[in-house]
Write an enzyme that holds these catalytic residues in place. Structure first.
Site, PDB file in Angstrom:
ATOM      1  CB  THR A  62     -10.087   1.144  -4.752  1.00 15.07           C
ATOM      2  OG1 THR A  62      -8.785   1.958  -4.262  1.00 15.07           O
ATOM      3  CG2 THR A  62     -10.897   2.212  -3.747  1.00 15.07           C
ATOM      4  CE  LYS A  66      -6.866  -2.328  -4.498  1.00 14.09           C
ATOM      5  NZ  LYS A  66      -5.178  -2.585  -5.852  1.00 14.09           N
ATOM      6  N   GLY A 129       5.040  -6.952  -0.223  1.00  6.19           N
ATOM      7  CA  GLY A 129       3.644  -7.569   0.036  1.00  6.19           C
ATOM      8  C   GLY A 129       2.910  -7.031  -1.132  1.00  6.19           C
ATOM      9  CE  LYS A 156       5.610  -9.418   3.992  1.00  9.75           C
ATOM     10  NZ  LYS A 156       4.983  -8.563   5.113  1.00  9.75           N
ATOM     11  CE1 TYR A 221      -1.025  10.751 -10.463  1.00  8.48           C
ATOM     12  CE2 TYR A 221      -2.901   9.436  -9.121  1.00  8.48           C
ATOM     13  CZ  TYR A 221      -2.701  10.993 -10.133  1.00  8.48           C
ATOM     14  OH  TYR A 221      -2.893  11.480 -10.532  1.00  8.48           O
TER      15      TYR A 221
HETATM   16  P1  ATR Z   1       0.617  -3.255   0.056  1.00  7.82           P
HETATM   17  O1  ATR Z   1      -0.248  -3.585  -0.344  1.00  7.82           O
HETATM   18  O2  ATR Z   1       1.255  -1.744  -0.577  1.00  7.82           O
HETATM   19  O3  ATR Z   1       2.087  -3.724  -1.000  1.00  7.82           O
HETATM   20  P2  ATR Z   1       1.722  -4.360   2.658  1.00  7.82           P
HETATM   21  O4  ATR Z   1       1.273  -5.583   2.044  1.00  7.82           O
HETATM   22  O5  ATR Z   1       1.159  -3.946   3.505  1.00  7.82           O
HETATM   23  O6  ATR Z   1       1.409  -3.248   1.557  1.00  7.82           O
HETATM   24  O7  ATR Z   1       3.307  -4.399   2.527  1.00  7.82           O
HETATM   25  C1  ATR Z   1       3.598  -2.724   2.744  1.00  7.82           C
HETATM   26  C2  ATR Z   1       5.271  -3.389   1.989  1.00  7.82           C
HETATM   27  O8  ATR Z   1       6.183  -2.458   2.443  1.00  7.82           O
HETATM   28  C3  ATR Z   1       6.267  -5.025   3.029  1.00  7.82           C
HETATM   29  O9  ATR Z   1       7.563  -4.970   2.361  1.00  7.82           O
HETATM   30  C4  ATR Z   1       7.218  -3.886   4.228  1.00  7.82           C
HETATM   31  O10 ATR Z   1       8.099  -4.400   4.698  1.00  7.82           O
HETATM   32  P3  ATR Z   1       8.058  -5.486   5.748  1.00  7.82           P
HETATM   33  O11 ATR Z   1       7.157  -6.750   4.733  1.00  7.82           O
HETATM   34  O12 ATR Z   1       9.223  -6.037   6.306  1.00  7.82           O
HETATM   35  O13 ATR Z   1       6.586  -4.888   6.568  1.00  7.82           O
HETATM   36  C5  ATR Z   1       7.420  -2.523   3.115  1.00  7.82           C
HETATM   37  N1  ATR Z   1       7.671  -1.451   3.982  1.00  7.82           N
HETATM   38  C6  ATR Z   1       6.873  -0.634   4.491  1.00  7.82           C
HETATM   39  N2  ATR Z   1       7.219   0.658   5.196  1.00  7.82           N
HETATM   40  C7  ATR Z   1       8.898   0.845   4.809  1.00  7.82           C
HETATM   41  C8  ATR Z   1       9.530   0.798   4.608  1.00  7.82           C
HETATM   42  N3  ATR Z   1       9.905   2.111   6.044  1.00  7.82           N
HETATM   43  N4  ATR Z   1      10.747   0.492   4.355  1.00  7.82           N
HETATM   44  C9  ATR Z   1      11.375  -0.605   4.024  1.00  7.82           C
HETATM   45  N5  ATR Z   1      10.385  -1.314   3.519  1.00  7.82           N
HETATM   46  C10 ATR Z   1       8.795  -1.207   3.669  1.00  7.82           C
END
Ligand code: ATR
Length: 277
Positions: A62, A66, A129, A156, A221
């Protein structure tokens, strides 16, 4: 002889994996223990080495390790390669087999537990992400009519859509778009795979995204009715779910991979469910 497994992370106190795997071991009669391992940051490899040297057979991984596990593995399954991250490892001699069961767990929860087939459905995934990367291939394998990935940072989403198209030779159309591009389009299944719910934020999604009879699924969750699920509810969606089933099902995948026996997840899901209110 009792076999040893563990989950590794930092912090690790919050992890439900020991509870889940201990319950699985009891119902399947497997002689194993499953503990929490707190690894110092920057010492992932040394900590796993020590666990293996003491006879450990497998680990879940976790945050924030990862990607470290991805680098540590000797044999990466396609699921881990696509996700760019590892959430389960199996140790055999010098070999470190690595998997990412999050996507399979999600699909199993949706299709089997929630009885919502994805075949022929229009699927929308919020976020581009790690969570989306992990979920994409198993979702595509179900043969949806279309998958749209929507993200604040449009590039992305486009990149991930291209990657997904390459992996499944374009069999299912996959598009990466920005929120404004969605306009009034609606979908049969909407997954929130952003990290927005962790900070009680709402992705800028319009209520028209939810088609009649839609399933709105929050991958996070235990947060109750998140802003995303509330938006769906206010849009008239009655099929709401969070990631408790995904959590249990990814654990079941790992358990079966390690032990060759598939545990039933219903009791664990009941025990861990936090009401969506
Ligand atoms: P994870 O591993 O949990 O997917 P991450 O790789 O940091 O975490 O990705 C987080 C995702 O949530 C991204 O797609 C991010 O959007 P951006 O790429 O534009 O940053 C999205 N995200 C985070 N907060 C957000 C918000 N308030 N509204 C919309 N998208 C959000």
């Amino acid at each position: 002889m009792t076999d040893h497994y563990a989950v590794i992370g930092n912090p690790i106190e919050q992890s439900k994996s020991p509870l889940i795997h201990t319950a699985f071991a009891q119902v399947t009669g497997q002689d194993l223990d499953y503990t929490k391992v707190l690894s110092p940051l920057g010492e992932f490899a040394q900590t796993v080495d020590a666990f293996r040297a003491a006879g450990g057979l497998g680990m879940n991984v976790t945050a924030p390790f990862k990607l470290d596990a991805f680098a540590y593995a000797t044999d990466l399954a396609p699921s881990a390669q696509m996700a760019g991250a590892v959430n389960a490892m199996k140790f055999e001699g010098d070999k470190v087999y690595a998997e990412n069961f999050d996507g399979l767990g999600l699909v199993r929860d949706v299709v089997h537990n929630l009885q919502c087939p994805l075949q022929g459905r229009r699927v929308l995934i919020l976020g581009a992400g790690g969570a989306t990367r992990g979920a994409l291939l198993p979702i595509l394998a179900q043969g949806p009519a279309e998958v749209v990935i929507v993200n604040r940072t449009v590039a992305k989403a486009e990149e991930l859509a291209q990657l997904a198209c390459k992996h499944q030779s374009g069999a299912v159309p996959v598009h990466g778009v920005g929120y404004a591009d969605l306009r009034a389009r609606s979908f049969d299944v909407v997954f929130n795979a952003t990290s927005a719910s962790l900070t009680a934020q709402l992705p800028p999604l319009g209520a028209s995204a939810f088609a009649p009879g839609c399933l709105a699924y929050e991958l996070a969750y235990g947060k109750g009715l998140t802003p995303f699920l509330k938006l769906a509810q206010e849009a008239g969606v009655t099929r709401l779910a969070d990631g408790v089933g995904m959590l249990a099902e990814q654990a079941a995948e790992a358990f079966e991979w390690w032990r060759g026996v598939r545990p039933d997840t219903a009791a664990v899901i009941r025990q861990l469910t936090v009401p969506l209110v």
